[in-house]
Design an enzyme around this catalytic site. Structure first.
Site, PDB file in Angstrom:
ATOM      1  N   LYS A 176       7.522  11.419  -0.262  1.00 21.62           N
ATOM      2  CA  LYS A 176       7.579  12.519  -1.769  1.00 21.62           C
ATOM      3  C   LYS A 176       6.273  13.400  -2.459  1.00 21.62           C
ATOM      4  O   LYS A 176       5.570  12.048  -2.314  1.00 21.62           O
ATOM      5  CB  LYS A 176       7.940  11.111  -2.656  1.00 21.62           C
ATOM      6  CG  LYS A 176       8.461  11.748  -4.259  1.00 21.62           C
ATOM      7  CD  LYS A 176       8.136  10.368  -5.178  1.00 21.62           C
ATOM      8  CE  LYS A 176       6.637  10.450  -5.253  1.00 21.62           C
ATOM      9  NZ  LYS A 176       5.706  11.899  -5.953  1.00 21.62           N
ATOM     10  N   CYS A 286     -11.058  10.169  -1.677  1.00 23.14           N
ATOM     11  CA  CYS A 286     -11.135   8.557  -1.688  1.00 23.14           C
ATOM     12  C   CYS A 286     -11.944   7.940  -1.248  1.00 23.14           C
ATOM     13  O   CYS A 286     -12.595   7.209  -2.216  1.00 23.14           O
ATOM     14  CB  CYS A 286      -9.747   8.215  -1.549  1.00 23.14           C
ATOM     15  SG  CYS A 286      -9.382   7.852   0.452  1.00 23.14           S
ATOM     16  N   GLU A 383     -13.620   4.954 -10.133  1.00 24.57           N
ATOM     17  CA  GLU A 383     -13.686   6.105  -9.216  1.00 24.57           C
ATOM     18  C   GLU A 383     -13.919   7.729 -10.038  1.00 24.57           C
ATOM     19  O   GLU A 383     -13.253   7.191 -10.852  1.00 24.57           O
ATOM     20  CB  GLU A 383     -12.109   5.337  -8.422  1.00 24.57           C
ATOM     21  CG  GLU A 383     -12.738   6.730  -7.495  1.00 24.57           C
ATOM     22  CD  GLU A 383     -10.800   7.075  -6.612  1.00 24.57           C
ATOM     23  OE1 GLU A 383      -9.900   6.452  -7.418  1.00 24.57           O
ATOM     24  OE2 GLU A 383     -10.582   6.825  -5.292  1.00 24.57           O
TER      25      GLU A 383
HETATM   26  P1  NAD Z   1      -1.230   8.502  -7.942  1.00 27.60           P
HETATM   27  O1  NAD Z   1      -1.799   6.884  -7.805  1.00 27.60           O
HETATM   28  O2  NAD Z   1      -1.729   8.874  -9.758  1.00 27.60           O
HETATM   29  O3  NAD Z   1      -0.329   8.634  -6.765  1.00 27.60           O
HETATM   30  C1  NAD Z   1       0.437   9.086  -5.908  1.00 27.60           C
HETATM   31  C2  NAD Z   1       1.317   9.402  -5.980  1.00 27.60           C
HETATM   32  O4  NAD Z   1       2.610   8.286  -5.978  1.00 27.60           O
HETATM   33  C3  NAD Z   1       1.841  10.242  -5.610  1.00 27.60           C
HETATM   34  O5  NAD Z   1       3.226  10.904  -5.282  1.00 27.60           O
HETATM   35  C4  NAD Z   1       2.812  10.476  -7.259  1.00 27.60           C
HETATM   36  O6  NAD Z   1       3.286  11.403  -7.844  1.00 27.60           O
HETATM   37  C5  NAD Z   1       3.385   8.780  -7.590  1.00 27.60           C
HETATM   38  N1  NAD Z   1       3.163   7.492  -8.490  1.00 27.60           N
HETATM   39  C6  NAD Z   1       2.358   7.814  -9.312  1.00 27.60           C
HETATM   40  N2  NAD Z   1       3.122   7.260 -10.256  1.00 27.60           N
HETATM   41  C7  NAD Z   1       4.404   6.416  -9.750  1.00 27.60           C
HETATM   42  C8  NAD Z   1       4.615   5.051 -10.626  1.00 27.60           C
HETATM   43  N3  NAD Z   1       4.475   4.873 -11.749  1.00 27.60           N
HETATM   44  N4  NAD Z   1       5.918   5.363  -9.604  1.00 27.60           N
HETATM   45  C9  NAD Z   1       6.770   5.693  -8.452  1.00 27.60           C
HETATM   46  N5  NAD Z   1       5.154   6.558  -7.824  1.00 27.60           N
HETATM   47  C10 NAD Z   1       4.455   7.250  -8.741  1.00 27.60           C
HETATM   48  O7  NAD Z   1      -2.769   8.999  -7.663  1.00 27.60           O
HETATM   49  P2  NAD Z   1      -3.329  10.673  -7.481  1.00 27.60           P
HETATM   50  O8  NAD Z   1      -3.443  10.834  -8.692  1.00 27.60           O
HETATM   51  O9  NAD Z   1      -2.332  11.976  -6.916  1.00 27.60           O
HETATM   52  O10 NAD Z   1      -4.239  10.439  -5.892  1.00 27.60           O
HETATM   53  C11 NAD Z   1      -5.355  10.244  -6.373  1.00 27.60           C
HETATM   54  C12 NAD Z   1      -5.386   8.539  -6.663  1.00 27.60           C
HETATM   55  O11 NAD Z   1      -5.360   8.466  -4.400  1.00 27.60           O
HETATM   56  C13 NAD Z   1      -7.257   8.174  -5.876  1.00 27.60           C
HETATM   57  O12 NAD Z   1      -7.402   6.749  -6.944  1.00 27.60           O
HETATM   58  C14 NAD Z   1      -7.220   8.140  -4.612  1.00 27.60           C
HETATM   59  O13 NAD Z   1      -8.924   7.145  -4.279  1.00 27.60           O
HETATM   60  C15 NAD Z   1      -6.354   7.909  -3.377  1.00 27.60           C
HETATM   61  N6  NAD Z   1      -6.181   8.551  -2.367  1.00 27.60           N
HETATM   62  C16 NAD Z   1      -6.563   7.687  -1.956  1.00 27.60           C
HETATM   63  C17 NAD Z   1      -6.422   7.402  -0.063  1.00 27.60           C
HETATM   64  C18 NAD Z   1      -6.706   6.349   0.626  1.00 27.60           C
HETATM   65  O14 NAD Z   1      -6.855   6.590   2.359  1.00 27.60           O
HETATM   66  N7  NAD Z   1      -7.277   5.648   0.430  1.00 27.60           N
HETATM   67  C19 NAD Z   1      -6.906   9.094   0.160  1.00 27.60           C
HETATM   68  C20 NAD Z   1      -6.258   9.902  -1.040  1.00 27.60           C
HETATM   69  C21 NAD Z   1      -6.495   9.485  -1.783  1.00 27.60           C
END
Ligand code: NAD
Length: 479
Positions: A176, A286, A383
């Site tokens: 997803k 991240c 962040e």
């Molecule tokens: P996000 O948490 O908003 O979304 C991530 C995923 O979760 C997406 O697929 C989104 O559709 C889904 N999602 C969002 N809300 C949800 C909910 N309530 N229930 C279930 N799924 C849900 O994150 P983002 O804004 O897409 O990405 C940025 C974040 O990701 C930053 O905090 C970044 O640090 C982190 N990140 C971490 C890594 C790592 O390897 N540690 C790598 C890349 C990004």
């Protein structure tokens, strides 16, 4: 608009591309315009994707590891053959500069190559029990149907870093992707199918809003693994949800990386490292350096050189060959970064370069360095996820270390010093899962990527990445 490659825009379920009733617009962050529409999978579609993965599970886990590895290897080769089209797709839907997108495609494809080699390295153990009465046989089995949820900032690599090990281990998956950037994930799914992934082994659903879709899949009773990359807030919600069915979880969450420039650092090396650690992906990583702790004795030289490099970046459409900094992913993200900068400036930080949003490209924000940031400024707890570098001066190394560790996150830190002994002592003491020592980049498909504290659970990449998709089974026997 013509996309750089054809995209099947439905959900991929059991080997079929399934169109949904409603659609999601995909926006180009450089123009704010719609570049494509994709199916918005219904809850029923999501449940069916999980059932399709479950139907394919037994035969995929019984498929010879060598055969699974060869499908992954072909996927790697097909991705490399389509390198430029995939890079353009990433830039179009996510905004990052094309050189970063090309680097991402290489990095993303490498996960398939690495895990094609790992598929045949699933080991076990066979020993006599210490008491001598029986034998201990340890094997590893695929966890089962795996739900993979990925963010928008690395639309290719965050997906391949999960699909590669899952398939190598013998798990079937439902991916997803973030609905802001679904096109790259759909293209990768198409490549996996062409490489020979059997029907139902890889399923993809794009859903907006994502919450109900993910929860319905977790509640299905068929999902045995959740591998999530995204924000700490959503990761925490999903851990709570997964707890009701005791689902095995791997979490790659937010970061807040300190970048430390010691008094004995080679300042040119530190500036190169800072540019990479801060500006890869326009700061939307991240792993992005978020807090710069610079020793007072080198602050002036570091600031002068770093500001010169940041000021020379050209903000524009990521597809233009002259652009070196692309826009942020959305208007909301642009406003968030602007308010973080405005807040720090109101509290006394000085803008040394940049500092503002722009309208061309649509969601652009200038490369920004903030000087004189107080070590207690609230911005340092956030962040940033944008091209903004707050500089904090330090004199006392022990106090700097305390500050560096005084946050909820613990993904990565960066240390610059010519004294390798000191660097290793700091690497030991920093509360992060990874450390870049005289280097601004740690990501490598062959290495275990992941964080401690609220940055997550588990590792991706390396051999550890494979183990996340395997369960240990132990047989006590007499024979
Ligand atoms: P996000 O948490 O908003 O979304 C991530 C995923 O979760 C997406 O697929 C989104 O559709 C889904 N999602 C969002 N809300 C949800 C909910 N309530 N229930 C279930 N799924 C849900 O994150 P983002 O804004 O897409 O990405 C940025 C974040 O990701 C930053 O905090 C970044 O640090 C982190 N990140 C971490 C890594 C790592 O390897 N540690 C790598 C890349 C990004």
């Amino acid at each position: 608009m013509t996309l750089p490659r054809p995209i099947s825009t439905g959900s991929l379920i059991g080997g079929q591309w399934v169109e949904a009733q409603s659609e999601i617009d995909v926006i180009n962050p450089a123009t704010g315009g719609v570049i494509a529409t994709v199916s918005n999978a219904s809850i029923d579609d999501c449940r069916e994707a999980v059932r399709a993965a479950d139907r394919a599970r037994a035969s995929w886990s019984a498929t010879a590891p060598r055969v699974r590895g060869e499908i992954l290897r072909r996927t790697y080769e097909l991705m490399i053959a389509e390198h430029e089209a995939l890079a353009q797709l990433i830039t179009l839907e996510m905004g990052k500069v094309i050189t970063d997108a090309r680097a991402e495609v290489t990095y993303a494809a490498e996960f398939f190559r690495w895990f094609s080699e790992e598929a045949v390295r699933i080991d076990g153990d066979y020993r006599r029990a210490p008491g001598g009465a029986n034998w201990l046989l340890v094997t590893r089995q695929p966890v089962g149907v795996s739900l993979l949820a990925t963010p928008w900032n690395f639309p290719a690599a965050m997906a391949t870093r999960k699909i590669g090990p899952a398939l190598a281990a013998g798990c079937t998956v439902v991916l997803k992707p973030a609905h802001d950037t679904p096109l790259t994930a759909l293209a990768i799914a198409d490549i996996l199918v062409r490489a020979g992934a059997p029907d139902g082994v890889v399923n993809v659903v794009v859903a907006d809003p994502p919450g109900p879709a993910v929860e319905a899949m977790l509640d299905s009773g068929l999902v045995r693994k959740l591998s999530f990359t995204g924000s700490t807030r959503v990761g925490s919600l999903l851990l709570q949800h997964a707890a009701t069915k005791i689902i095995n979880c791997s979490m790659e969450l937010g970061g807040n990386a300190p970048l430390i420039v010691c008094s004995d650092a080679d300042v040119d090396v530190a500036v190169d490292g800072a540019m990479l650690a801060k500006m890869r992906n326009g700061g939307a990583a991240c792993t992005a350096a978020n807090r710069f702790y610079v020793h007072s004795s080198v602050m002036e030289e570091f600031t002068e050189k770093f500001v010169a490099r940041m000021s020379s970046l050209v903000l524009g459409d990521g597809l233009s060959p002259t652009t070196t900094l692309g826009p942020l992913v959305s208007h909301a993200q642009q406003q968030r970064v602007a308010s973080l900068v405005d807040g720090a400036v109101a509290r006394g930080a000085k803008v040394l370069c940049g500092g503002s949003s722009v309208t061309t490209p649509a969601f652009g924000f200038q490369a920004t360095v903030l000087g004189g940031v107080d070590a207690t400024d609230p911005m340092l707890a956030e962040e940033i996820f944008g091209p903004v570098a707050p500089l904090v001066e330090f004199d006392d190394e022990a106090e700097m270390l305390r500050l560096a560790n005084d946050v909820d996150h613990g993904l990565v830190s960066y240390v610059f010093t010519k004294d390798v002994g000191k660097g290793m002592r700091l690497a030991e003491a920093l509360e992060t899962g990874m450390v870049g020592l005289n280097r601004g980049l740690v990501s490598d498909p062959a290495a275990p990527f992941g964080g401690v504290k609220q940055s997550g659970l588990g590792r991706e990449g390396g051999h550890d990445g494979l183990l996340e998709f395997l369960e240990t089974k132990y047989v006590a026997g007499n024979w």
